[in-house]
Design a protein around this motif. Sequence first.
Motif, PDB file in Angstrom:
ATOM      1  N   TRP A 181      19.410 -38.145 -27.724  1.00 40.75           N
ATOM      2  CA  TRP A 181      20.379 -38.216 -26.637  1.00 40.75           C
ATOM      3  C   TRP A 181      19.764 -38.912 -25.437  1.00 40.75           C
ATOM      4  O   TRP A 181      18.547 -39.031 -25.330  1.00 40.75           O
ATOM      5  N   ILE A 225      22.991 -28.881 -25.720  1.00 40.15           N
ATOM      6  CA  ILE A 225      23.050 -29.616 -26.993  1.00 40.15           C
ATOM      7  C   ILE A 225      22.761 -28.678 -28.147  1.00 40.15           C
ATOM      8  O   ILE A 225      23.474 -28.679 -29.156  1.00 40.15           O
ATOM      9  N   LYS A 246      28.221 -35.337 -34.164  1.00 35.43           N
ATOM     10  CA  LYS A 246      27.973 -36.274 -33.062  1.00 35.43           C
ATOM     11  C   LYS A 246      29.207 -36.403 -32.179  1.00 35.43           C
ATOM     12  O   LYS A 246      29.117 -36.375 -30.950  1.00 35.43           O
ATOM     13  N   SER A 247      30.376 -36.517 -32.784  1.00 34.27           N
ATOM     14  CA  SER A 247      31.617 -36.630 -32.023  1.00 34.27           C
ATOM     15  C   SER A 247      31.872 -35.375 -31.190  1.00 34.27           C
ATOM     16  O   SER A 247      32.243 -35.459 -30.014  1.00 34.27           O
ATOM     17  N   ASN A 294      29.444 -35.265 -28.236  1.00 34.37           N
ATOM     18  CA  ASN A 294      29.782 -36.250 -27.205  1.00 34.37           C
ATOM     19  C   ASN A 294      31.023 -35.851 -26.415  1.00 34.37           C
ATOM     20  O   ASN A 294      31.119 -36.136 -25.225  1.00 34.37           O
ATOM     21  N   GLN A 295      31.985 -35.190 -27.059  1.00 34.06           N
ATOM     22  CA  GLN A 295      33.155 -34.707 -26.314  1.00 34.06           C
ATOM     23  C   GLN A 295      32.748 -33.672 -25.278  1.00 34.06           C
ATOM     24  O   GLN A 295      33.266 -33.650 -24.170  1.00 34.06           O
ATOM     25  N   LEU A 323      29.706 -33.380 -23.878  1.00 37.19           N
ATOM     26  CA  LEU A 323      28.699 -33.864 -22.930  1.00 37.19           C
ATOM     27  C   LEU A 323      29.126 -35.072 -22.111  1.00 37.19           C
ATOM     28  O   LEU A 323      28.482 -35.408 -21.125  1.00 37.19           O
ATOM     29  N   ARG A 324      30.193 -35.748 -22.526  1.00 35.84           N
ATOM     30  CA  ARG A 324      30.620 -36.978 -21.846  1.00 35.84           C
ATOM     31  C   ARG A 324      30.841 -36.755 -20.356  1.00 35.84           C
ATOM     32  O   ARG A 324      30.411 -37.543 -19.529  1.00 35.84           O
ATOM     33  N   MET A 346      24.980 -38.641 -23.389  1.00 32.63           N
ATOM     34  CA  MET A 346      25.553 -39.100 -24.654  1.00 32.63           C
ATOM     35  C   MET A 346      24.562 -38.874 -25.789  1.00 32.63           C
ATOM     36  O   MET A 346      23.374 -39.156 -25.658  1.00 32.63           O
ATOM     37  N   VAL A 347      25.072 -38.358 -26.903  1.00 35.09           N
ATOM     38  CA  VAL A 347      24.280 -38.221 -28.119  1.00 35.09           C
ATOM     39  C   VAL A 347      24.373 -39.547 -28.849  1.00 35.09           C
ATOM     40  O   VAL A 347      25.457 -40.026 -29.156  1.00 35.09           O
ATOM     41  N   THR A 348      23.211 -40.148 -29.128  1.00 29.48           N
ATOM     42  CA  THR A 348      23.204 -41.458 -29.776  1.00 29.48           C
ATOM     43  C   THR A 348      23.056 -41.369 -31.290  1.00 29.48           C
ATOM     44  O   THR A 348      23.530 -42.229 -32.018  1.00 29.48           O
TER      45      THR A 348
END
Length: 152
Positions: A83, A102, A129-130, A133-134, A136-137, A142-144
């Motif tokens: 991330w 996380i 991952k999706s 990211n929802q 943490l956005r 962002m989780v990469t």
Amino acid sequence: MTILTFTLIAVFSLAAVAVKRVPAGQVYSLYRYGKQVRLLQPGTHVVMPLLDRVGHRIDLSGRVLRFDASNAKATPVQGTVYWQVLEPERADAVIEQADQLIRHGVLDALQSESETSQQEQRQVVARLKSSLNQQLRERGVMVTRVELDAAA
């Protein structure tokens, strides 16, 4: 030691404390009286000595978080989440709890998953991952990448 010497040493000491050097790939959040004043971008900055302090040193290059969890079938799962901070203004408030946020998001998402095949594991990784990211956005993070390894 004379008063003049003492004064010169004090002036040079304050001047040295007033200069902050921020390395490339980092952002410092500057606080005055407990409130965030501004973000210091990479470079050299002059701050008010004795009033300003660096609250957080935010690394923009990315971080790695290892985790151990179990899925819905109680199968042990180990993995790695990569991330990074995209918006330091938003991330400053939660940067100290980012790893815990996380990790908690991973554990929650894996509780409902029960993958078995390689193809299903890829789908679990994509959903994980999706989902992260929802969450943490809005916090500027962002989780990469997410990697899962089923423990033997």
